[in-house]
Design a protein around this motif. Sequence first.
Motif, short mmCIF file in Angstrom:
data_model
loop_
_atom_site.label_atom_id
_atom_site.label_comp_id
_atom_site.label_asym_id
_atom_site.label_seq_id
_atom_site.Cartn_x
_atom_site.Cartn_y
_atom_site.Cartn_z
N GLY A 1 1.08 -1.10 -0.07
CA GLY A 1 0.03 0.01 0.19
C GLY A 1 0.67 1.23 -0.13
O GLY A 1 1.99 1.21 -0.48
N THR A 2 0.36 2.22 0.73
CA THR A 2 1.24 3.49 0.73
C THR A 2 2.52 3.38 1.29
O THR A 2 3.35 3.91 0.78
CB THR A 2 0.25 4.56 1.60
OG1 THR A 2 -0.98 4.47 1.31
CG2 THR A 2 1.04 5.82 1.43
N SER A 3 2.54 2.46 2.12
CA SER A 3 4.01 2.19 2.69
C SER A 3 4.12 0.71 3.15
O SER A 3 4.14 0.30 4.25
CB SER A 3 4.14 3.14 3.75
OG SER A 3 5.37 3.06 4.51
N ALA B 1 4.30 -1.98 10.91
CA ALA B 1 3.17 -1.24 10.37
C ALA B 1 3.10 0.14 10.98
O ALA B 1 2.12 0.63 11.05
CB ALA B 1 2.03 -2.26 10.87
N SER B 2 4.06 0.77 11.32
CA SER B 2 4.18 2.15 11.63
C SER B 2 3.30 2.46 12.64
O SER B 2 3.51 1.98 13.89
CB SER B 2 3.71 2.84 10.29
OG SER B 2 4.40 4.31 10.53
N HIS B 3 2.46 3.42 12.50
CA HIS B 3 1.74 3.99 13.41
C HIS B 3 0.46 3.20 13.70
O HIS B 3 -0.28 3.38 14.86
CB HIS B 3 1.01 5.17 13.04
CG HIS B 3 0.36 5.24 11.89
ND1 HIS B 3 1.05 5.15 10.86
CD2 HIS B 3 -0.83 5.29 11.58
CE1 HIS B 3 -0.07 5.09 9.81
NE2 HIS B 3 -1.01 5.06 10.20
N GLU C 1 1.51 16.19 5.58
CA GLU C 1 0.62 16.66 6.69
C GLU C 1 0.42 15.64 7.67
O GLU C 1 -0.19 15.76 8.86
CB GLU C 1 -0.87 17.10 6.08
CG GLU C 1 -1.62 16.02 4.90
CD GLU C 1 -1.94 14.60 5.80
OE1 GLU C 1 -2.40 14.78 7.02
OE2 GLU C 1 -1.94 13.59 5.02
N SER C 2 0.61 14.34 7.42
CA SER C 2 0.41 13.26 8.17
C SER C 2 1.68 13.06 9.34
O SER C 2 2.10 12.16 9.35
CB SER C 2 0.29 11.77 7.47
OG SER C 2 1.44 11.85 6.66
N PHE C 3 2.17 14.00 9.80
CA PHE C 3 3.15 13.98 10.76
C PHE C 3 4.59 13.48 10.19
O PHE C 3 5.42 12.91 10.82
CB PHE C 3 2.53 13.50 12.04
CG PHE C 3 1.55 14.14 12.75
CD1 PHE C 3 1.70 15.18 13.68
CD2 PHE C 3 0.27 13.83 12.29
CE1 PHE C 3 0.63 15.60 14.30
CE2 PHE C 3 -0.89 14.60 12.71
CZ PHE C 3 -0.58 15.46 13.79
N GLY D 1 -4.40 4.30 2.31
CA GLY D 1 -3.65 2.91 1.87
C GLY D 1 -2.89 2.23 2.94
O GLY D 1 -1.98 1.55 2.53
N THR D 2 -3.22 2.40 4.04
CA THR D 2 -2.35 1.88 5.05
C THR D 2 -3.15 1.10 6.22
O THR D 2 -2.72 0.35 6.84
CB THR D 2 -1.34 2.92 5.75
OG1 THR D 2 -2.41 3.90 6.53
CG2 THR D 2 -0.50 3.34 5.13
N GLY D 3 -4.40 1.54 6.07
CA GLY D 3 -5.21 0.73 7.08
C GLY D 3 -5.37 -0.71 7.18
O GLY D 3 -5.31 -1.23 5.95
C1 VG1 Z 1 -0.74 7.47 5.61
C2 VG1 Z 1 -0.09 9.01 5.42
C3 VG1 Z 1 0.64 9.39 4.48
C4 VG1 Z 1 2.02 8.44 5.04
C5 VG1 Z 1 1.68 6.93 5.18
C6 VG1 Z 1 2.91 6.05 5.71
O1 VG1 Z 1 -0.98 6.86 4.44
O2 VG1 Z 1 -1.60 9.65 5.06
O3 VG1 Z 1 1.07 10.62 4.51
O4 VG1 Z 1 3.21 8.71 3.97
O5 VG1 Z 1 0.74 6.90 6.21
O6 VG1 Z 1 3.40 6.66 6.84
P1 VG1 Z 1 -2.53 6.53 4.03
O7 VG1 Z 1 -2.45 6.17 2.59
O8 VG1 Z 1 -3.18 5.77 5.05
O9 VG1 Z 1 -3.24 7.92 4.22
V1 VG1 Z 1 3.84 5.48 8.06
O10 VG1 Z 1 4.58 6.45 9.18
O11 VG1 Z 1 2.57 4.88 8.50
O12 VG1 Z 1 5.05 4.73 7.26
#
Ligand code: VG1
Length: 572
Positions: free
Chosen positions: A45-47, A140-142, A393-395, A516-518
């Motif tokens: 996904g996003t990450s 899984a980051s945050h 914007e997501s910190f 894209g991370t949930g």
């Molecule tokens: C979220 C944030 C995005 C960030 C991503 C990964 O993605 O919005 O800005 O790059 O998490 O951050 P999404 O697709 O859920 O909006 V991390 O610290 O989770 O690697």
Amino acid sequence: MTFPASGRLLVKLNRPAGAQTIDTNGHAMKIDNVTTTPFDGQRPGTSGLRKKVSVFRQPHYLENFIQSIFPVLEDREGATLILGGDGRYHNADAIQVILRMAAANGIARVLVGRGGILSTPAASCVIRKHRAAGGIILSASHNPGGPQGDFGVKFNIANGGPAPESVTEAIYRNTREIREYRIAVHPPVPLERPGTHALGTMTVEVIDPVADYAELMERLFDFDAIHALFNSGAFRMRFDALHAVTGPYAHAILEQRLGAPPGTVVHGTPLEDFGGGHPDPNLVYARELVDALFRADAPDFGAASDGDGDRNMILGRRCFVTPSDSLAVLAANAHLIPGYRLGLRGVARSMPTSRAVDRVAAAHGIDCYETPTGWKFFGNLLDAGRVTLCGEESFGTGSDHVREKDGLWAVLFWLNLLAVKREPVNKLLRNHWRTFGRDYYTRHDYEALAPEPAHAMLEELHKRLGTLTGRRYGERTVSFADDFAYTDPVDGSVSTGQGIRIRFDDDARIVFRLSGTGTEGATLRVYLERFEPDPAHHGQDPQRVLAGLIAAAGEIAQIQAHTGRTAPTVIT
Ligand code: VG1
Ligand code: CO
């Protein structure tokens, strides 16, 4: 050499025919070639790939994904790989599996953080410093951890940054076609102390997870000035590591090197379940820190980082700095920081990030790029030397020092700035707004929505995009609406469907996109902003200032009709 579809055989990789691979005990290393079948849903996904722990713990699930990474590694023969994670539940087991698979796939050397720990920015730093072919970061980051929580795998390329879409798509294609994976038969490698071990022909080096990173920070920032600030007796800080990976980094750098008193870092021991918390540094999940900064005896400066250490939240006494504003403040003051004293080549922000940094770029006469959400889109701009600072914007904030967003880096940048300016955070922010104007900003998240209606909502909105211009919502008229597409200015690659943008006649803006991370259902993110040039109106509550826009967002996307929700679950 050929391999049977399954069963064990002796590995002879990278060796002349007939040679055997000998492990530490002088035994030939055995390799299992395990027959498997593809799993659905292994598209990063996003990450990275994020799923519930229970999904990752299914037999072959992790192995399939890891095996799918090896073919995309550049120069795999003789390559060095970096490996570590944020210490969440399943980290330790997964590391051992990956080590055995790396050995079976011909990797020459793996550097692993002690105890299996490496923050995401530290992994990026280590990949670059040791010229590794790439890195695997388990996080899984945050997202919450623990047996009921989430697990994840991120793959970073040789520049230290997240794999670009072309690479994540190649990995995904491999996961669709996989029929077998290779894994060495070997006891666990001890990771508790720095040292070198042999795993067949592969060398495993256990490294201090903090050392390389701390050395890089010391080169960028004026540690003496920050030390003096902590010693001045007029400055107190609270750093909340949220029981996640930055604890050891913050203890070592803030308390041991920079002389912040013990106790400055709280929740500094990484726990497998983050102490039951949600390791997301925002106003909702870092509530304890926020409360501490808004009390009568509040410290002067507060900060937190997320599960894997790439996010940051910045607080002053009774003051919250939005990540979008933080990026703008850092850009405006970068010349005061040793590592950036020559100025910035350019800046970049993700599309939903407020346009505060654009105003600084315009004033300084440097380029400002607008990219899709996710750090992977900054990589080419950083590599090409087009931008020095970037943020989301997501910190998330970062620079060309690594190829990831970097939580502790942002905190040190702010500390260096405060050490130079010797003024409270809120004053610094007010002065910034006086010069550049204030971009009132908020993000409303609707989490755990039923996926089908959530997708239907955005599809329907997409269909209506052409009819929105000229429509009136409250006191505003839509002046522009589109679905954001991005052409990478360096390699020309195109990414479409990156979020719906609605702009109004007063330049206010709403952005809609799905996360894209949930890992539970779908999450709708609604980003809202409005510019206020007049300093007399800079002290207001963003939710009040943006109330009209929030109502318009509900009406435009028909959020309640589609989702049944009357309010967001998280407001940041
Ligand atoms: C979220 C944030 C995005 C960030 C991503 C990964 O993605 O919005 O800005 O790059 O998490 O951050 P999404 O697709 O859920 O909006 V991390 O610290 O989770 O690697
Ligand atoms: Co993170």
